[in-house]
Design a protein around this motif. Sequence first.
Motif, short mmCIF file in Angstrom:
data_model
loop_
_atom_site.label_atom_id
_atom_site.label_comp_id
_atom_site.label_asym_id
_atom_site.label_seq_id
_atom_site.Cartn_x
_atom_site.Cartn_y
_atom_site.Cartn_z
N TRP A 1 41.42 15.23 -5.20
CA TRP A 1 41.03 13.89 -5.65
C TRP A 1 40.61 13.04 -4.45
CZ3 TRP A 1 42.28 8.87 -4.81
CH2 TRP A 1 41.91 7.94 -5.78
N VAL A 2 41.37 13.13 -3.37
CA VAL A 2 41.07 12.33 -2.18
C VAL A 2 39.79 12.82 -1.51
CG1 VAL A 2 41.88 11.72 0.13
CG2 VAL A 2 43.46 11.70 -1.80
N VAL A 3 39.64 14.14 -1.39
CA VAL A 3 38.47 14.70 -0.72
C VAL A 3 37.19 14.29 -1.42
CG1 VAL A 3 37.28 16.85 -0.14
CG2 VAL A 3 39.73 16.63 0.28
N ARG A 4 37.19 14.29 -2.74
CA ARG A 4 35.97 13.93 -3.48
C ARG A 4 35.61 12.45 -3.30
NH1 ARG A 4 36.17 16.05 -9.51
NH2 ARG A 4 33.94 15.55 -9.33
N ARG A 5 36.59 11.63 -3.00
CA ARG A 5 36.35 10.19 -2.85
C ARG A 5 36.44 9.73 -1.39
NH1 ARG A 5 38.58 11.67 -7.37
NH2 ARG A 5 38.07 10.65 -9.35
N LEU A 6 36.44 10.68 -0.46
CA LEU A 6 36.64 10.34 0.94
C LEU A 6 35.58 9.37 1.48
CD1 LEU A 6 38.42 10.85 3.38
CD2 LEU A 6 36.96 12.79 3.98
N PRO A 7 34.29 9.53 1.18
CA PRO A 7 33.31 8.56 1.69
C PRO A 7 33.61 7.13 1.26
CG PRO A 7 32.19 10.50 0.85
CD PRO A 7 33.62 10.62 0.44
N LEU A 8 34.01 6.95 0.00
CA LEU A 8 34.31 5.60 -0.47
C LEU A 8 35.59 5.06 0.14
CD1 LEU A 8 33.35 5.95 -4.24
CD2 LEU A 8 32.05 4.87 -2.43
N LEU B 1 47.68 6.75 1.77
CA LEU B 1 46.61 7.74 1.85
C LEU B 1 47.18 9.14 2.09
CD1 LEU B 1 43.59 8.32 1.91
CD2 LEU B 1 43.59 7.81 4.34
N LEU B 2 48.20 9.23 2.96
CA LEU B 2 48.83 10.53 3.22
C LEU B 2 49.48 11.09 1.96
CD1 LEU B 2 49.60 12.69 5.29
CD2 LEU B 2 51.65 11.35 5.82
N LEU B 3 50.12 10.21 1.19
CA LEU B 3 50.75 10.65 -0.06
C LEU B 3 49.71 11.17 -1.04
CD1 LEU B 3 53.36 10.86 -1.73
CD2 LEU B 3 52.94 8.51 -2.52
N LEU B 4 48.59 10.47 -1.12
CA LEU B 4 47.51 10.92 -2.01
C LEU B 4 46.96 12.27 -1.56
CD1 LEU B 4 45.48 7.65 -2.71
CD2 LEU B 4 46.73 9.03 -4.38
N VAL B 5 46.82 12.45 -0.23
CA VAL B 5 46.31 13.72 0.27
C VAL B 5 47.24 14.87 -0.09
CG1 VAL B 5 45.77 15.00 2.38
CG2 VAL B 5 45.00 12.65 2.13
N VAL B 6 48.54 14.61 0.01
CA VAL B 6 49.51 15.66 -0.29
C VAL B 6 49.56 15.96 -1.79
CG1 VAL B 6 51.96 16.27 -0.22
CG2 VAL B 6 50.89 15.15 1.74
N VAL B 7 49.60 14.90 -2.59
CA VAL B 7 49.77 15.07 -4.04
C VAL B 7 48.46 15.46 -4.70
CG1 VAL B 7 50.46 13.93 -6.17
CG2 VAL B 7 51.70 13.47 -4.05
N LYS B 8 47.38 14.76 -4.35
CA LYS B 8 46.09 15.00 -4.99
C LYS B 8 45.03 15.19 -3.91
CE LYS B 8 46.92 12.56 -9.33
NZ LYS B 8 46.38 11.58 -10.30
N GLN B 9 45.10 16.35 -3.29
CA GLN B 9 44.19 16.61 -2.18
C GLN B 9 42.74 16.62 -2.63
OE1 GLN B 9 44.98 20.27 -0.17
NE2 GLN B 9 43.44 19.94 1.41
#
Length: 692
Positions: A27-34, A17-25
């Motif tokens: 992308w992660v924010v838009r899918r954070l609820p799921l 999850l941390l890697l996704l936040v760094v690389v595709k912030q």
Amino acid sequence: MSSTALSILAGLAAAGLLLLVVVKQRWVVRRLPLLFLCAIVILLCLVQPAQLTDTFVAMSDQKQYAGLAVGFFILALMPFVICLVRLDDARLSIFDTIVCLLPAVTLAGLGALSAPYSAYLSVPAILVGWAAARWSPLSSPRVVSRKNTVLATLGFLYGVISLVLAFSPVWLPTTLGPIVIFSLGLLLPTLIIAAIMQYPKSALCFLLVWLAVAAFNKQFATIPVGKTQPGRTAKEALEIWLATRLDAADRYEEANRPLPLIIMSAEGGGIYAAAHSFLGYRALTHYCPQLKTQVFATIGVSGGALGFVMERALNHPQADTQCRDDLAPKDIPDAITADLLSPVLANLLLRQPIAWLMPFWNTLPDGGSTLAETLSLALGSTSDTLSNMPEDAALLFVTTDARSGSRVIFSPIRFEVSGELKTFSLAESSPGEAIGETIINAAVASARFPFLTQSAVFNDGKARHVLVDGGYADNTGALTASNLISAIRKIRIVSLKRGDCSTLSVVFTESFLSDADWKNCKLPLFLAHVAFAADPTLDTKPHADPTFVDPLLALLSARVSEARRALNRLQEGQRNPALDITSHVDNGFYEHRIAHSELALPLGWRLSPSRAIALLNDIAPIDLCEVETKDGARWGAAEQSLSVTPEQAKTAFPQRERKVRQEAIRRRTGCSMRVLMRLFDFKGRVSINGFN
């Protein structure tokens, strides 16, 4: 799953999850609820709480197929709706589809492991939910573009559900079932997170309003328990109890034995403790019906308190004078397997958040009140017959004062110990008074374990007390039993008309089997204690690993250990110093234990019929204790019991070791029940006096 494996999986998930936040912030924010929803469900499946797994078994056993299907349909459909709103695009990638389906699929896998037949319902329901999200009008660009309408509609649906729950806290949850309630409860915070991220300014304003409302000193409704008048003293209670048992005193005098006075206690443990105390008490009164007339008081803690209430309402044996050796009842009352969980769960996940938004006064019923109402409905018309008359065995319920940590006992008997406990009256002020609701509320007050059933507010007329689960202060009821026994042992003379005597000298005998002296206006009493408790032996892990929840585990373990030590001290206090046998009729202490860990009993408020049957098989195993009667016949059908030395048990396979341990507990419980039967065995049909 071991703590090491769990830590590794959690670490890998956090790293990913941390890697996704760094690389595709973005992308992660838009899918954070799921992603939040997926994390919660995966964590639950890794922990595998027994109440959740047994819920699948219960719904399969009771053929609640609609509740299973609807629950998984909702859990499969709603993530797609939230995803479409967040992404603002009707075309979802394969990865987004997997993320949307992951919560439902993971939970279905857990259900299949617990109850394989549930897969026949969960898998089709998930597929239908996925199809409805992908090819229904929900996924059309026109609907997706109206995200405000979609979110408002979902919020309106939850509002309607909360409103119905406010006026019907039991009917709707039990109709929907626990899986539907669980799915709706999981999706609610997911929906709230999506709404906050969609409208951050509005969310900030709402947060400020909520904090302002929470700052008010709100008044909560008090539970309808207790009375302002003091309860009876131990001496007064004993005199009334004896006055209605003069026939029994005559029989014991004729047999040259002291009159038994029995105190029972049942430890906490949710629904399994309730089932244990009820089924165990019923089995004992089945074999020796007159046992119930010799019970002076029952002390219930948490689930054990509810079990004693069920027994008082449902079990009415005939007070015969002869013990019998026919089989114990094999039926399980509906109250044991009733769905007490769904209303409490609905209150926790859906209705309780609304209560915190009400300033000044909270009129919504809390989780404890909901549990009390659910139990009352499960007992049906028998709840109206509940009583705590002076001539009955006294019902005592242990709670904990959340502010002082001391015990608060709802009891018709007053036996306060300075600084340790307070008692409040729980008895009829006039014959025929209906106090069934009061008794149920008092029992549930003993079972209020935050956050599931919330703490209770009790007003005794002088002060307001915040009460929580009695297991915090006295999980086995042993401390309260010791206090009551001490109060009884201080009694030397009772005012009781018997023969030519107007007063009787109370003599507490150390031995039941020795001849008792009833002459010269003496009243020999034999104090006995029956303890319903789970076996303290648990699986030991030779290589334990530290975890971040160790402080919480230490507090819970220390509470259980202290309660066990209190029970051991009570056993030592009851022990006859002239005996070196572990269990003997003259010791006056009789354990009724179950193999809790081997039976995989859930700590919650729903017990599946399968688990109830497994528990029932361990409730009255007197056939495992071989006994020869005087005429050479056997009492019951003796079976070969499993018993091994500790060295053999250590070398056995884990499954074999658990089976051996369970059989050893069953055999010991069966023999303890036979020893207890000697108190009512006037004809000497049972030859066992004790065992090691």
